[in-house]
Scaffold this motif. Sequence first.
Motif, short mmCIF file in Angstrom:
data_model
loop_
_atom_site.label_atom_id
_atom_site.label_comp_id
_atom_site.label_asym_id
_atom_site.label_seq_id
_atom_site.Cartn_x
_atom_site.Cartn_y
_atom_site.Cartn_z
N ALA A 45 -3.25 2.00 14.53
CA ALA A 45 -4.61 2.28 14.04
C ALA A 45 -4.93 1.28 12.94
CB ALA A 45 -4.73 3.71 13.52
N SER A 46 -6.22 1.02 12.77
CA SER A 46 -6.67 0.05 11.77
C SER A 46 -7.65 0.71 10.81
CB SER A 46 -7.36 -1.14 12.46
OG SER A 46 -8.06 -1.93 11.53
N TRP A 59 4.05 0.62 13.93
CA TRP A 59 5.42 0.93 14.32
C TRP A 59 6.20 -0.37 14.27
CZ3 TRP A 59 8.21 -1.12 18.42
CH2 TRP A 59 9.40 -0.47 18.76
N ALA A 60 7.45 -0.29 13.78
CA ALA A 60 8.29 -1.49 13.69
C ALA A 60 9.72 -1.14 14.06
CB ALA A 60 8.24 -2.09 12.29
N ARG A 75 -1.77 -4.73 -3.65
CA ARG A 75 -3.06 -4.12 -3.32
C ARG A 75 -2.94 -2.90 -2.42
NH1 ARG A 75 -6.31 -9.46 -1.44
NH2 ARG A 75 -4.44 -9.62 -0.16
N THR A 76 -1.75 -2.65 -1.87
CA THR A 76 -1.59 -1.51 -0.97
C THR A 76 -0.31 -0.73 -1.30
OG1 THR A 76 -0.45 -2.90 0.66
CG2 THR A 76 -2.82 -2.59 0.95
N GLU A 77 -0.36 0.56 -0.96
CA GLU A 77 0.78 1.47 -1.11
C GLU A 77 1.27 1.80 0.30
OE1 GLU A 77 -0.88 3.64 -5.13
OE2 GLU A 77 -1.70 4.26 -3.20
N GLU A 78 2.59 2.04 0.43
CA GLU A 78 3.16 2.06 1.77
C GLU A 78 4.09 3.25 1.99
OE1 GLU A 78 3.92 -1.75 4.51
OE2 GLU A 78 5.32 -1.55 2.84
N VAL A 79 3.98 3.82 3.19
CA VAL A 79 4.87 4.88 3.66
C VAL A 79 5.76 4.30 4.75
CG1 VAL A 79 5.02 7.09 4.86
CG2 VAL A 79 3.18 6.70 3.21
N VAL A 126 5.05 3.02 9.84
CA VAL A 126 4.50 2.46 8.61
C VAL A 126 3.05 2.92 8.45
CG1 VAL A 126 3.95 0.35 7.33
CG2 VAL A 126 5.91 0.38 8.89
N ILE A 127 2.72 3.43 7.27
CA ILE A 127 1.32 3.68 6.91
C ILE A 127 1.05 2.91 5.64
CG2 ILE A 127 -0.45 5.36 6.33
CD1 ILE A 127 1.21 7.50 7.70
N GLU A 128 0.10 2.02 5.71
CA GLU A 128 -0.27 1.21 4.55
C GLU A 128 -1.65 1.66 4.07
OE1 GLU A 128 -0.03 -3.51 3.22
OE2 GLU A 128 0.26 -2.92 5.31
#
Length: 264
Positions: A45-46, A59-60, A75-79, A126-128
Motif C-alpha cells: 500500500a502507498s 513486505w521484505a 522524516r519517517t517512523e517505522e514498524v 514494514v509500515i513506514e
Amino acid sequence: MSETAYVPAPALTPGTGLIVGDVSGPAQIHGVHGTTGVTQWKALASGADLRGGWEAVEWACVPPGGVSGEHLHTRTEEVYFVLSGTGEIYLDGTAHPIGPGSLILTGLGTVHGLRNTGGTDLAWLVIEMRSPHFSAALAADGLTAPPSTPAKEEFPVRTARLHDLRAERSVSPSDVFTGPMRSISLRAVDPAATTELSADGCEHMVFVLSGTGWVENGTDTAELGPGTAVTLPLGARARIGADRGQILEFFHAEVAVAGREPAR
C-alpha cells in the motif's frame, strides 16, 4: 477458496474501495542500504492513496546470511513485524535476537538494520509512517493532507522498542512514535465467523498470518490467505470472514486521521 469453505455474509452497504495486495511476485533488490546480496521486496500500500500519514506498507525478505543494512530515517517512523525466520535487529549498534512475532518500533533518528542468522528466509512486514513535521511540510506544498497529530518533537530523538507481539497481543506505539499510529495488534476470527472494520476517523491495515477467508465491502469480495494485505482508506468499511474449519489470524494496525475523530 472452495464453495464448501466459503460462508457468505449478510449484505454490507457499499462504501469506499479497499486496497488489497499480496506478497506474490516480489521485486529483487540488490544492495539494500549499502549492503551486498539480494532482498525480495513488495509494496502492499502507498501513502498516496491514504490520509493518515502513511508513507508505505511493504513486505521484505532476505535469505540465510542476508543483511538489510544499518540506516536511519529523519522524516519517517517505522514498524518491523517479523513473519518468519530468525535473526538479529541492530538498534543504535546493539544486536537483539528476533523471530516470528517480534515487533520493532523505530523512532526518528534510530539507526537500525537486520541480519538473517538462521537457516531459512527471514521475512518481515514494514509500515513506514511520516512524522507530523514531515507531513506538515508536504501539506504546505500541497502534496498531502495536513498531519494527523501535532508533533511531539521538533528534532529527531533516537528511540526504539522491541516487543513480542505474540505474547503481548496489542501494543501502543505512543511512547516511541510522534505520529498518528494508534495501535498494533494480533487478531483472530473463529471458523465461519466474521468481524467488521470501519475507517471512521481512522484507517486500518490488515495482513493475514494464517488461515483462509474473505473480505468484502458491500460491492466486491476478495479471498484472504497468508500473505494477503488489506488496507482501509478513510471512510471505508469491510467485513472479514474466516472459512469453515479455519481460524483466520491477522496483524492489524490502526492510524488516526486528523480532524476525523468519531463522535464520543
